[in-house]
Design a protein around this motif. Structure first.
Motif, PDB file in Angstrom:
ATOM      1  N   ILE A 198      -7.492 -64.286  21.392  1.00  0.00           N
ATOM      2  CA  ILE A 198      -8.285 -63.415  22.476  1.00  0.00           C
ATOM      3  C   ILE A 198      -9.282 -62.494  21.927  1.00  0.00           C
ATOM      4  O   ILE A 198     -10.417 -62.672  22.177  1.00  0.00           O
ATOM      5  N   ALA A 199      -8.820 -61.753  20.907  1.00  0.00           N
ATOM      6  CA  ALA A 199      -9.776 -60.788  20.198  1.00  0.00           C
ATOM      7  C   ALA A 199     -11.029 -61.765  19.829  1.00  0.00           C
ATOM      8  O   ALA A 199     -12.184 -61.116  19.821  1.00  0.00           O
ATOM      9  N   ASN A 239     -10.897 -54.154  15.934  1.00  0.00           N
ATOM     10  CA  ASN A 239      -9.644 -53.121  15.692  1.00  0.00           C
ATOM     11  C   ASN A 239      -8.468 -53.747  16.457  1.00  0.00           C
ATOM     12  O   ASN A 239      -7.269 -53.420  15.788  1.00  0.00           O
ATOM     13  N   VAL A 240      -8.433 -54.465  17.201  1.00  0.00           N
ATOM     14  CA  VAL A 240      -7.367 -55.286  17.993  1.00  0.00           C
ATOM     15  C   VAL A 240      -6.738 -56.204  16.777  1.00  0.00           C
ATOM     16  O   VAL A 240      -5.496 -56.252  16.759  1.00  0.00           O
ATOM     17  N   SER A 286      -3.018 -55.806  15.372  1.00  0.00           N
ATOM     18  CA  SER A 286      -2.003 -56.871  15.431  1.00  0.00           C
ATOM     19  C   SER A 286      -1.708 -57.587  14.131  1.00  0.00           C
ATOM     20  O   SER A 286      -0.527 -57.527  13.943  1.00  0.00           O
ATOM     21  N   SER A 298     -12.100 -64.524  20.565  1.00  0.00           N
ATOM     22  CA  SER A 298     -13.257 -64.949  21.750  1.00  0.00           C
ATOM     23  C   SER A 298     -13.839 -63.687  22.191  1.00  0.00           C
ATOM     24  O   SER A 298     -14.934 -64.080  22.380  1.00  0.00           O
ATOM     25  N   GLY A 299     -13.531 -62.527  22.433  1.00  0.00           N
ATOM     26  CA  GLY A 299     -14.022 -61.550  22.746  1.00  0.00           C
ATOM     27  C   GLY A 299     -15.203 -61.250  21.447  1.00  0.00           C
ATOM     28  O   GLY A 299     -16.264 -61.014  21.984  1.00  0.00           O
ATOM     29  N   VAL A 312     -12.796 -64.952  26.690  1.00  0.00           N
ATOM     30  CA  VAL A 312     -13.996 -64.592  27.219  1.00  0.00           C
ATOM     31  C   VAL A 312     -15.060 -65.662  26.750  1.00  0.00           C
ATOM     32  O   VAL A 312     -15.157 -66.041  25.769  1.00  0.00           O
ATOM     33  N   ALA A 331      -2.918 -62.741  20.247  1.00  0.00           N
ATOM     34  CA  ALA A 331      -3.780 -61.620  20.480  1.00  0.00           C
ATOM     35  C   ALA A 331      -5.183 -61.860  19.372  1.00  0.00           C
ATOM     36  O   ALA A 331      -6.233 -61.528  19.912  1.00  0.00           O
ATOM     37  N   ALA A 345     -14.409 -52.942  18.833  1.00  0.00           N
ATOM     38  CA  ALA A 345     -13.111 -52.696  19.455  1.00  0.00           C
ATOM     39  C   ALA A 345     -12.347 -53.827  19.142  1.00  0.00           C
ATOM     40  O   ALA A 345     -11.085 -53.821  19.074  1.00  0.00           O
ATOM     41  N   ASN A 346     -13.027 -55.083  19.319  1.00  0.00           N
ATOM     42  CA  ASN A 346     -12.025 -56.283  19.279  1.00  0.00           C
ATOM     43  C   ASN A 346     -11.565 -56.457  17.799  1.00  0.00           C
ATOM     44  O   ASN A 346     -10.566 -57.004  17.359  1.00  0.00           O
ATOM     45  N   ASP A 395      -6.369 -65.182  29.404  1.00  0.00           N
ATOM     46  CA  ASP A 395      -8.013 -65.379  29.801  1.00  0.00           C
ATOM     47  C   ASP A 395      -8.783 -65.239  28.705  1.00  0.00           C
ATOM     48  O   ASP A 395      -8.591 -63.995  27.968  1.00  0.00           O
ATOM     49  N   GLY A 454     -18.471 -53.344  21.439  1.00  0.00           N
ATOM     50  CA  GLY A 454     -17.488 -54.324  21.999  1.00  0.00           C
ATOM     51  C   GLY A 454     -16.911 -55.039  20.644  1.00  0.00           C
ATOM     52  O   GLY A 454     -15.663 -55.303  20.603  1.00  0.00           O
ATOM     53  N   GLN A 505     -19.443 -61.186  22.014  1.00  0.00           N
ATOM     54  CA  GLN A 505     -20.384 -60.179  21.761  1.00  0.00           C
ATOM     55  C   GLN A 505     -21.319 -60.406  20.770  1.00  0.00           C
ATOM     56  O   GLN A 505     -22.427 -59.962  20.522  1.00  0.00           O
TER      57      GLN A 505
END
Lengths: 135, 135
Positions: free
Chosen positions: A9-10, A118-119, A123, A12-13, A63, A6, A115-116, A61, A112, A17
């Motif tokens: 992934i976050a 926060n993820v 986690s 890369s998000g 980003v 996680a 939000a990432n 996946d 954006g 952004q």
């Protein structure tokens, strides 16, 4: 998939952004960059789009930026006959950047990014609690 | 029978695995809030009894010599991922991720994980009392 993925992934998000924010700040900074001569072109607004890339190690996946492109809309024309870059009718071509649009885009990029972020926080807390079970 | 094979702890382990594996899926949704053509993913409704049985019957390959190859299986998950139909809205670039919905799912996931962790802790404390150990 591990929960640690996680983070990747976050991450890369967040990177996507912040790339977007970089392009936005470029556009805002160059909102008034005109050419020096009548036949030169001023700054053209840049845009970017995202795509998904499957990362085999993680199995998710990520980003990534698909491509950087140019906004094809017309340049703004301003009537300034004394300007070195004025054409025969006295109009100067200004960049096709709309600062209000860029500000709104910037808010979206910020949303954006947060939000990432926060993820990652959630986690991390979950993992810390799991490790706390050992006590 | 070891402690981990009792019904209670197997169920807890299955539940924690479910939530720990759901977190990267939700993180992926969050990272893709601006990617065109992305539909949010989530797990199908879990069947914990089946997950417990799968958990106890899984065989891991052991590597006793340095030349043994351990398979890198990134996606060994008992739970099936599915793409969700966007219930609320799709943006013009066909991105179906709703930020509020995803945030809510992440919060719910974390809360469920907290529940599982706390139940585990309480039961371990009970066992410790039973064996006479002062925690």
């Amino acid at each position: 998939m591990d929960m640690i993925n996680a983070f990747h992934i976050a991450g890369s998000g967040m990177k996507a952004q912040s790339d977007r924010l970089r392009v936005i700040s470029q556009n805002i900074a160059n909102a008034d960059s005109v050419a020096n001569t009548a036949d030169g072109t001023p700054y053209r607004r840049k845009v970017l789009s995202f795509k998904n890339v499957l990362d085999r190690e993680i199995g998710a996946d990520l980003v990534k930026v698909k491509k950087y492109g140019f906004d094809k809309s017309d340049f703004r024309m301003k009537y300034e006959p004394g300007h070195p870059a004025a054409n025969e009718e006295g109009y100067v071509k200004y960049p096709n950047v709309n600062p209000i649009l860029e500000m709104v885009d910037m808010r979206e990029a910020q949303r954006g990014y947060e939000a990432n972020l926060n993820v990652i926080e959630v986690s991390k807390t979950m993992l810390q609690q799991t490790i706390g079970l050992l006590r | 029978m070891t402690l981990g094979e009792t019904k209670l702890f197997s169920l807890l382990k299955a539940k924690m695995t479910y939530h720990a594996e759901r977190q990267p899926i939700l993180a992926q949704n969050m990272a893709n809030i601006d990617t065109p053509g992305y539909a949010p993913k989530d797990f199908k409704k879990p069947d914990f009894e089946k997950a417990v049985m799968l958990e106890s019957s899984r065989l891991d390959m052991r590597a006793t010599q340095p030349s043994h190859i351990k398979p890198r299986i990134a996606n060994l998950s008992h739970f099936k991922t599915e793409e969700q139909d966007p219930v609320h809205e799709i943006t013009p670039v066909e991105n179906g991720v709703v930020l509020e919905e995803q945030m809510m799912k992440i919060a719910e996931n974390k809360a469920q994980y907290d529940i599982a962790t706390n139940i585990y802790k309480k039961n371990m404390d009970l066992f410790k009392i039973a064996i006479g150990k002062n925690s």
